[in-house]
Design an enzyme around this catalytic site. Structure first.
Site, PDB file in Angstrom:
ATOM      1  N   CYS A   1       0.864  -1.174   0.000  1.00  0.00           N
ATOM      2  CA  CYS A   1       0.000   0.000   0.000  1.00  0.00           C
ATOM      3  C   CYS A   1       0.903   1.227   0.000  1.00  0.00           C
ATOM      4  O   CYS A   1       2.035   1.171  -0.474  1.00  0.00           O
ATOM      5  CB  CYS A   1      -0.957  -0.021   1.196  1.00  0.00           C
ATOM      6  SG  CYS A   1      -0.111  -0.087   2.791  1.00  0.00           S
TER       7      CYS A   1
ATOM      8  N   HIS B   1      21.532 -35.726  10.546  1.00  0.00           N
ATOM      9  CA  HIS B   1      21.768 -37.108  10.081  1.00  0.00           C
ATOM     10  C   HIS B   1      21.607 -38.043  11.272  1.00  0.00           C
ATOM     11  O   HIS B   1      22.434 -38.053  12.191  1.00  0.00           O
ATOM     12  CB  HIS B   1      23.171 -37.244   9.484  1.00  0.00           C
ATOM     13  CG  HIS B   1      23.388 -38.506   8.704  1.00  0.00           C
ATOM     14  ND1 HIS B   1      23.524 -39.737   9.310  1.00  0.00           N
ATOM     15  CD2 HIS B   1      23.472 -38.737   7.353  1.00  0.00           C
ATOM     16  CE1 HIS B   1      23.717 -40.664   8.387  1.00  0.00           C
ATOM     17  NE2 HIS B   1      23.678 -40.089   7.193  1.00  0.00           N
TER      18      HIS B   1
END
Length: 617
Positions: free
Chosen positions: A28, A538
């Site tokens: 805006c 992992h």
């Protein structure tokens, strides 16, 4: 020389979680308005510390980054970043999943009106200036010059259905030119002539009540909404080979008669009832209503609620020819300008004085109050409260005088004289004066002192030196191992990146950071944070050989996760029975992007504890 906003744009996008976290972006007059998939991963505190960002507001289902006068420049740079969906029309709320009914309504209204705001503001100010010149005898209404100038300002408001038809169609996910086509039928001269002649009108034998739809708001929005639904029906039943021709044709053929026969008259009646109802409420106790609307208007703006009120106000003007809501709010911009000026006059801090003075001019001259509200007044709280109190007093006076505006014009310092031509115009000027001067005096003596800077010194000091260190959390409870202690050369050598390891106490492996999942294997999850840090979790050593057995993966590539979300649920007992080492490794695979990656010195951690600190270069 024009300032380069490229880095600011990139910093904002990185800190909101990256382009992949953005559903849509619009802007805006002062704000970048993001709809995010997950607001929780956006680093609001760090965004607010960026030089060039005034504040961050979460309202109406939007994540709003307040920039100020330079918002268009920043918006253009953000738009250049790959993957940012600019002004995509209909928000994919199924993706965001964050909007309740109220937020959807506010988002819809603002999405329809915001694209029209630049022309609406410009047309309103120009129209006010022309009216002012005529009122004070500087320009004759009989002159062609007046006609041309008035058309420049009033043209938008007369043909408002065209603009709203286009933006509504886009917001509802349809072709904006179809929306304009519906508007064109509403405003077609011969249709308006039939209305003016007050003759009986029928369509294939069905009686039809024609109305003047120029300047209307609600009828066209509802008509376009219905049009989008009708269009979707035809898209489903018409073969694609001829859809490009027949879908638009049949959509208009059905929508326009239905709109003229049902939607227009019904919504026009609703508009009339709504306008009359608001006028009735204001008439019950004008001082109380005026004080509440005036005092809380700034709060409405903060949460996006003002859009609903503005829609009602415009509807009042078009239906009744007068609106008594918005005049109550006229002092707000000037009050916040006054409060910012009060801070500028009181402070001895050079930087605060510069920011407050710029915010004052932005509001007082440019009628843009956000820099004053968010950059100064709300930041120090008391100036904001002072401005709201002054607005409440001013609103009570304006409402008590029965003030109303009879033309859709913009209020600024340049157009204030035109208010004298409106009902209660003098009261409006008095209210604006109370808001402006009251806020200056109240802020100077009661609302601000430099002792308040103690609370914000740290922010000011690092505003131009944003801390970009990335903190990574432990993904699981357990005992900490340094990377060189891991019984796997691929990890312990550091060739895959610096990091740390944990011998887990349980099988719940959680996200160590906010970010996007880029790889998701049963034993390993890769995540990229909003700042670009590449994190690999992992689980276990050689657990790839399990082929997913005993491992329940909870995420997939593309998912947005936040710290603590479960990534993998592992059956620790069975995996250890199978002879596998369950040591879980956490690596920063783009270690080279950082000056260093520092592991924690703790020997044991709980999931969520700080475990790695990635130091920026």
């Amino acid at each position: 020389m024009k300032k380069n906003y490229d880095q600011l744009a990139r910093d904002i996008v990185n800190l909101i979680g990256g382009a992949e976290n953005v559903v849509s972006l619009t802007h805006c007059i002062t704000r970048l308005r993001f709809v995010l998939k997950d607001e929780s991963i956006a680093e609001t505190d760090n965004i607010e510390k960026l030089g060039g960002v005034v504040s961050v507001i979460k309202a109406g289902g939007q994540y709003q980054v307040v920039i100020g006068n330079e918002v268009d420049d920043v918006f253009q740079e953000v738009g250049k970043i790959k993957g940012i969906p600019i002004d995509s029309g209909q928000n994919d709320l199924s993706e965001s999943g964050k909007m309740n009914l109220v937020n959807r309504l506010i988002d819809t209204i603002s999405g329809i009106f915001m694209p029209c705001m630049p022309i609406m503001v410009a047309a309103g100010i120009l129209k006010a200036i022309v009216i002012m010149l005529s009122t004070f005898g500087l320009l004759s209404q009989d002159s062609s010059t007046y006609t041309i100038l008035f058309a420049i300002g009033d043209g938008f408001f007369y043909f408002m259905p065209f603009f709203l038809g286009a933006s509504a169609a886009k917001k509802f996910g349809s072709n904006m030119y179809l929306g304009m086509g519906v508007s064109a039928a509403f405003l077609y001269p011969k249709i308006l002539s039939l209305y003016a002649a007050h003759t009986a009108v029928t369509f294939i034998g069905i009686p039809l009540k024609l109305l003047d739809y120029s300047n209307t708001v609600i009828p066209i929005i509802f008509a376009v909404y219905v049009m989008t639904r009708i269009e979707r029906i035809f898209k489903r039943i018409i073969p694609k080979i001829v859809a490009g021709v027949f879908v638009p044709s049949f959509t208009l053929l059905v929508t326009i008669p239905v709109s003229l026969i049902i939607i227009g008259p019904v919504t026009s009646q609703l508009s009339s009832w709504l306008a009359s109802g608001i006028t009735f409420l204001i008439g019950i106790c004008p001082p109380l209503v005026g004080f509440v609307f005036g005092a809380f208007w700034s709060v409405f703006i903060m949460f996006g609620l003002h859009w609903a009120v503005i829609t009602v106000a415009i509807n009042n003007l078009m239906v009744l020819g007068i609106d008594k809501i918005l005049p109550i709010t006229f002092p707000v911009t000037f009050s916040h300008a006054g409060a910012a000026l009060g801070v500028a006059l009181k402070t001895k801090d050079r930087k605060v004085k510069e920011i407050a003075t710029a915010a004052f001019f932005s509001a007082f001259v440019g009628s843009i109050s956000e820099p004053a509200i968010y950059g100064i007044n709300l930041k120090y709280k008391k100036p904001f409260i002072v401005a709201c109190i002054c607005d409440g007093i001013a609103g009570a006076i304006i409402a008590s005088a029965g003030a109303g505006f009879t033309d859709a014009v913009g209020i600024s310092i340049f157009t204030l004289p035109v208010t004298t031509t409106w009902p209660g115009g003098t009261a409006m000027l008095i209210g604006i004066a109370i808001g402006f001067f009251g806020s200056i005096i109240g802020t100077y003596f009661f609302g601000y002192n430099d002792n308040m800077l103690v609370k914000t010194t740290s922010v000011n000091e690092i505003e131009d030196e944003i801390i970009k260190d990335e903190i990574i959390a432990a993904p699981v409870n357990g005992k900490v191992l340094l990377l060189n202690e891991v019984a796997d050369d691929a990890f312990s050598s550091g060739n895959l990146g610096k990091g740390i390891a944990v011998i887990p106490e349980d099988g719940t492996i959680c996200a160590p950071c906010n970010g996007r999942v880029v790889t998701a294997y049963p034993h390993a999850i890769g995540i990229v944070t909003g700042r670009g840090t590449e994190v690999l979790v992992h689980f276990g050593l050689d657990t790839v050989k399990l082929n997913g057995k005993y491992l329940d993966v909870k995420v997939k590539a593309g998912d947005i996760v936040k710290t603590g979300d479960v990534l993998i649920q592992a059956d620790l007992t069975e995996i250890e029975k199978a002879g596998y080492d369950v040591t879980t490794v956490i690596l920063i695979t783009n270690t080279a992007a950082y000056a260093d990656v520092l592991p924690t010195e703790e020997k044991t951690v709980k999931a969520g504890d700080e475990i790695l600190n990635c130091i920026s270069k």
